[in-house]
Write a protein that holds these residues in place. Sequence first.
Motif, PDB file in Angstrom:
ATOM      1  N   MET A 373     -48.413 -58.489  17.348  1.00 57.99           N
ATOM      2  CA  MET A 373     -48.223 -57.736  16.110  1.00 57.99           C
ATOM      3  C   MET A 373     -47.701 -58.620  14.972  1.00 57.99           C
ATOM      4  O   MET A 373     -47.850 -58.278  13.797  1.00 57.99           O
ATOM      5  CB  MET A 373     -47.237 -56.582  16.344  1.00 57.99           C
ATOM      6  CG  MET A 373     -47.661 -55.583  17.437  1.00 57.99           C
ATOM      7  SD  MET A 373     -49.270 -54.798  17.085  1.00 57.99           S
ATOM      8  CE  MET A 373     -50.337 -55.665  18.284  1.00 57.99           C
ATOM      9  N   LEU A 374     -47.086 -59.756  15.302  1.00 53.40           N
ATOM     10  CA  LEU A 374     -46.492 -60.611  14.269  1.00 53.40           C
ATOM     11  C   LEU A 374     -47.535 -61.201  13.308  1.00 53.40           C
ATOM     12  O   LEU A 374     -47.318 -61.181  12.091  1.00 53.40           O
ATOM     13  CB  LEU A 374     -45.664 -61.716  14.917  1.00 53.40           C
ATOM     14  CG  LEU A 374     -44.395 -61.256  15.645  1.00 53.40           C
ATOM     15  CD1 LEU A 374     -43.697 -62.440  16.300  1.00 53.40           C
ATOM     16  CD2 LEU A 374     -43.453 -60.555  14.675  1.00 53.40           C
ATOM     17  N   PRO A 375     -48.669 -61.731  13.782  1.00 55.39           N
ATOM     18  CA  PRO A 375     -49.673 -62.210  12.828  1.00 55.39           C
ATOM     19  C   PRO A 375     -50.195 -61.096  11.913  1.00 55.39           C
ATOM     20  O   PRO A 375     -50.522 -61.349  10.749  1.00 55.39           O
ATOM     21  CB  PRO A 375     -50.792 -62.759  13.720  1.00 55.39           C
ATOM     22  CG  PRO A 375     -50.118 -63.088  15.000  1.00 55.39           C
ATOM     23  CD  PRO A 375     -49.043 -62.057  15.167  1.00 55.39           C
ATOM     24  N   LEU A 376     -50.276 -59.877  12.433  1.00 53.07           N
ATOM     25  CA  LEU A 376     -50.708 -58.758  11.591  1.00 53.07           C
ATOM     26  C   LEU A 376     -49.675 -58.480  10.507  1.00 53.07           C
ATOM     27  O   LEU A 376     -50.026 -58.181   9.352  1.00 53.07           O
ATOM     28  CB  LEU A 376     -50.928 -57.513  12.454  1.00 53.07           C
ATOM     29  CG  LEU A 376     -51.969 -57.656  13.582  1.00 53.07           C
ATOM     30  CD1 LEU A 376     -52.092 -56.349  14.356  1.00 53.07           C
ATOM     31  CD2 LEU A 376     -53.331 -58.075  13.020  1.00 53.07           C
ATOM     32  N   LEU A 377     -48.394 -58.600  10.853  1.00 50.53           N
ATOM     33  CA  LEU A 377     -47.339 -58.484   9.847  1.00 50.53           C
ATOM     34  C   LEU A 377     -47.451 -59.623   8.837  1.00 50.53           C
ATOM     35  O   LEU A 377     -47.250 -59.421   7.630  1.00 50.53           O
ATOM     36  CB  LEU A 377     -45.968 -58.507  10.531  1.00 50.53           C
ATOM     37  CG  LEU A 377     -44.741 -58.452   9.609  1.00 50.53           C
ATOM     38  CD1 LEU A 377     -44.749 -57.176   8.768  1.00 50.53           C
ATOM     39  CD2 LEU A 377     -43.462 -58.543  10.439  1.00 50.53           C
ATOM     40  N   GLY A 378     -47.797 -60.801   9.326  1.00 52.98           N
ATOM     41  CA  GLY A 378     -48.000 -61.931   8.423  1.00 52.98           C
ATOM     42  C   GLY A 378     -49.116 -61.681   7.422  1.00 52.98           C
ATOM     43  O   GLY A 378     -49.035 -62.097   6.260  1.00 52.98           O
ATOM     44  N   MET A 379     -50.166 -60.976   7.854  1.00 54.65           N
ATOM     45  CA  MET A 379     -51.257 -60.623   6.936  1.00 54.65           C
ATOM     46  C   MET A 379     -50.754 -59.744   5.806  1.00 54.65           C
ATOM     47  O   MET A 379     -51.113 -59.945   4.640  1.00 54.65           O
ATOM     48  CB  MET A 379     -52.377 -59.912   7.704  1.00 54.65           C
ATOM     49  CG  MET A 379     -53.129 -60.791   8.676  1.00 54.65           C
ATOM     50  SD  MET A 379     -54.307 -59.869   9.705  1.00 54.65           S
ATOM     51  CE  MET A 379     -55.464 -59.289   8.461  1.00 54.65           C
ATOM     52  N   VAL A 380     -49.890 -58.788   6.148  1.00 53.17           N
ATOM     53  CA  VAL A 380     -49.342 -57.882   5.131  1.00 53.17           C
ATOM     54  C   VAL A 380     -48.504 -58.673   4.123  1.00 53.17           C
ATOM     55  O   VAL A 380     -48.637 -58.497   2.902  1.00 53.17           O
ATOM     56  CB  VAL A 380     -48.496 -56.779   5.791  1.00 53.17           C
ATOM     57  CG1 VAL A 380     -47.809 -55.925   4.730  1.00 53.17           C
ATOM     58  CG2 VAL A 380     -49.365 -55.907   6.694  1.00 53.17           C
ATOM     59  N   VAL A 381     -47.650 -59.558   4.627  1.00 54.52           N
ATOM     60  CA  VAL A 381     -46.807 -60.360   3.737  1.00 54.52           C
ATOM     61  C   VAL A 381     -47.667 -61.244   2.850  1.00 54.52           C
ATOM     62  O   VAL A 381     -47.423 -61.368   1.642  1.00 54.52           O
ATOM     63  CB  VAL A 381     -45.825 -61.222   4.554  1.00 54.52           C
ATOM     64  CG1 VAL A 381     -45.031 -62.153   3.639  1.00 54.52           C
ATOM     65  CG2 VAL A 381     -44.877 -60.339   5.355  1.00 54.52           C
ATOM     66  N   TYR A 382     -48.687 -61.846   3.425  1.00 55.08           N
ATOM     67  CA  TYR A 382     -49.541 -62.746   2.656  1.00 55.08           C
ATOM     68  C   TYR A 382     -50.283 -62.001   1.545  1.00 55.08           C
ATOM     69  O   TYR A 382     -50.300 -62.441   0.395  1.00 55.08           O
ATOM     70  CB  TYR A 382     -50.544 -63.448   3.573  1.00 55.08           C
ATOM     71  CG  TYR A 382     -51.352 -64.510   2.847  1.00 55.08           C
ATOM     72  CD1 TYR A 382     -50.895 -65.820   2.754  1.00 55.08           C
ATOM     73  CD2 TYR A 382     -52.561 -64.190   2.237  1.00 55.08           C
ATOM     74  CE1 TYR A 382     -51.613 -66.779   2.073  1.00 55.08           C
ATOM     75  CE2 TYR A 382     -53.297 -65.144   1.546  1.00 55.08           C
ATOM     76  CZ  TYR A 382     -52.815 -66.437   1.473  1.00 55.08           C
ATOM     77  OH  TYR A 382     -53.530 -67.390   0.779  1.00 55.08           O
ATOM     78  N   VAL A 383     -50.883 -60.895   1.900  1.00 54.79           N
ATOM     79  CA  VAL A 383     -51.680 -60.145   0.921  1.00 54.79           C
ATOM     80  C   VAL A 383     -50.809 -59.598  -0.206  1.00 54.79           C
ATOM     81  O   VAL A 383     -51.198 -59.615  -1.379  1.00 54.79           O
ATOM     82  CB  VAL A 383     -52.447 -58.995   1.622  1.00 54.79           C
ATOM     83  CG1 VAL A 383     -53.073 -58.059   0.588  1.00 54.79           C
ATOM     84  CG2 VAL A 383     -53.528 -59.570   2.532  1.00 54.79           C
ATOM     85  N   THR A 384     -49.619 -59.128   0.130  1.00 55.96           N
ATOM     86  CA  THR A 384     -48.774 -58.480  -0.881  1.00 55.96           C
ATOM     87  C   THR A 384     -47.907 -59.454  -1.666  1.00 55.96           C
ATOM     88  O   THR A 384     -47.539 -59.169  -2.810  1.00 55.96           O
ATOM     89  CB  THR A 384     -47.851 -57.431  -0.218  1.00 55.96           C
ATOM     90  OG1 THR A 384     -47.036 -58.075   0.778  1.00 55.96           O
ATOM     91  CG2 THR A 384     -48.674 -56.327   0.425  1.00 55.96           C
ATOM     92  N   ARG A 385     -47.564 -60.619  -1.070  1.00 59.26           N
ATOM     93  CA  ARG A 385     -46.600 -61.498  -1.730  1.00 59.26           C
ATOM     94  C   ARG A 385     -47.103 -62.900  -2.033  1.00 59.26           C
ATOM     95  O   ARG A 385     -46.491 -63.608  -2.840  1.00 59.26           O
ATOM     96  CB  ARG A 385     -45.346 -61.627  -0.853  1.00 59.26           C
ATOM     97  CG  ARG A 385     -44.636 -60.305  -0.568  1.00 59.26           C
ATOM     98  CD  ARG A 385     -44.096 -59.674  -1.851  1.00 59.26           C
ATOM     99  NE  ARG A 385     -43.197 -60.569  -2.552  1.00 59.26           N
ATOM    100  CZ  ARG A 385     -41.902 -60.719  -2.288  1.00 59.26           C
ATOM    101  NH1 ARG A 385     -41.358 -60.009  -1.306  1.00 59.26           N
ATOM    102  NH2 ARG A 385     -41.161 -61.550  -2.978  1.00 59.26           N
ATOM    103  N   VAL A 386     -48.192 -63.335  -1.379  1.00 61.58           N
ATOM    104  CA  VAL A 386     -48.590 -64.740  -1.505  1.00 61.58           C
ATOM    105  C   VAL A 386     -49.970 -64.927  -2.128  1.00 61.58           C
ATOM    106  O   VAL A 386     -50.182 -65.856  -2.915  1.00 61.58           O
ATOM    107  CB  VAL A 386     -48.566 -65.435  -0.115  1.00 61.58           C
ATOM    108  CG1 VAL A 386     -48.948 -66.909  -0.246  1.00 61.58           C
ATOM    109  CG2 VAL A 386     -47.195 -65.306   0.526  1.00 61.58           C
ATOM    110  N   ALA A 387     -50.910 -64.052  -1.791  1.00 57.87           N
ATOM    111  CA  ALA A 387     -52.312 -64.306  -2.110  1.00 57.87           C
ATOM    112  C   ALA A 387     -52.614 -64.389  -3.594  1.00 57.87           C
ATOM    113  O   ALA A 387     -53.554 -65.072  -4.009  1.00 57.87           O
ATOM    114  CB  ALA A 387     -53.191 -63.215  -1.483  1.00 57.87           C
ATOM    115  N   ARG A 388     -51.844 -63.732  -4.424  1.00 56.09           N
ATOM    116  CA  ARG A 388     -52.128 -63.719  -5.861  1.00 56.09           C
ATOM    117  C   ARG A 388     -52.175 -65.142  -6.421  1.00 56.09           C
ATOM    118  O   ARG A 388     -51.255 -65.907  -6.312  1.00 56.09           O
ATOM    119  CB  ARG A 388     -51.048 -62.929  -6.598  1.00 56.09           C
ATOM    120  CG  ARG A 388     -51.241 -62.870  -8.112  1.00 56.09           C
ATOM    121  CD  ARG A 388     -50.164 -62.006  -8.743  1.00 56.09           C
ATOM    122  NE  ARG A 388     -48.826 -62.476  -8.412  1.00 56.09           N
ATOM    123  CZ  ARG A 388     -48.200 -63.449  -9.090  1.00 56.09           C
ATOM    124  NH1 ARG A 388     -48.802 -64.045 -10.090  1.00 56.09           N
ATOM    125  NH2 ARG A 388     -46.974 -63.815  -8.733  1.00 56.09           N
ATOM    126  N   GLY A 389     -53.312 -65.475  -7.024  1.00 55.02           N
ATOM    127  CA  GLY A 389     -53.462 -66.779  -7.676  1.00 55.02           C
ATOM    128  C   GLY A 389     -53.552 -67.939  -6.708  1.00 55.02           C
ATOM    129  O   GLY A 389     -53.171 -69.053  -7.049  1.00 55.02           O
TER     130      GLY A 389
END
Length: 397
Positions: A373-389
Amino acid sequence: MADRRTDLELGPQPSLRSLEFGLATLAIHFYFVGYAIAIVNVPTSLSSEADWVVGIVVGALGFAGMFTRPLVGVWVDSSARERWLTIGGVATIVAFVGYGLSLDPWVMLGFRLIHGVAMGMFTTSLLAMVASHIPARQRGLGIGMYQSGNAVAQLYGSVLAVWVATQFSHEAAFFVGAAATALALMAGLRVHDLEPPESQAGVAWREREWISRTAITPAIVFLMMTTTVGAVNAFMPLFAEERTLGNAGLYYTVWGAALLGARFLAGAVGDRYGRTVVVIPSLAAQALSLLMLANSETQLVMLISAGIGGAALGGVQVSVMSLIVDRTAPGRRGAAMATYTMAWDVGAVVGGGLLGFVVDATSYSSGFTLVAMLPLLGMVVYVTRVARGDRDTPAAY
């Protein structure tokens, strides 16, 4: 002619074909040959000791690194990075020589603490320096090439350690580790920082950047991966024995080969299409790998899981580090690299500990399913906090 004079005035330019980039890759390779020797030789040299003693000595390196990484980042950004690389290399050699001179666990514990701090100095300094030798347009490819140096080392370093210890002695294996580190230091001393940090002499210690603001959120995403790796490393051999899946060493062979290949491919793809195109599928692949491992009934399924997991880690590792370098000013890369590499230390400690409690209460299969489940949580963090720009390279935050 005017343009040529301008190029000369600018001094050496970043290039993946430069001698110094090659030497940096060689330096990290030999440094991790020594590290791979220590991974195998430290616990086996203490085989006559109680398990809890072995655990303390082995874990001391990770704890020392975890607690000193922020300080190392401040040091690396405060003055010439070549200085800290030299100190880290020399201190690592001292640690290996100390191991070889005494196999007493409590003597070795002191040298493990030295090794943990020294490793942070050497790897953080070299990471910050090598970033200045990689052209921005090839950052992912360059970082993948550089990180392949330690991946290759781990394919044969452990085997070398076992052979030397068997044919000669554990002490001899530690001295080989010291020699490998000496070669790493010799190569590293030929690498110069093309973008050195400004002097921090007038800045109060409390005002310096102990945790990198540009690296912290991407490092959290990476932590979701390293925690799963720590969990698998802690219990994979026991799980393979329980399920009669054959030689667990084959898992790591396939995993390492996939990791090595993915580092090259992920870097090139990320340079062309953006880091998100690599990170999201890689995180999803890691979750799939762990679920397959949890339900493995045959060696083939276990090895397919290993291949997927190795490729997934390679994709996230190269892409996250590239993104951090993209977004961090050259003078702050020491803190950024320290924050990034701290995810390894924390993941190794938390992964084994987290899964240990779950396994005690349930089973290995349930533990691997949980950490999936941790990589799936990582996807959420990435999409919401990192992916922009993620296609931008501001490098001036």
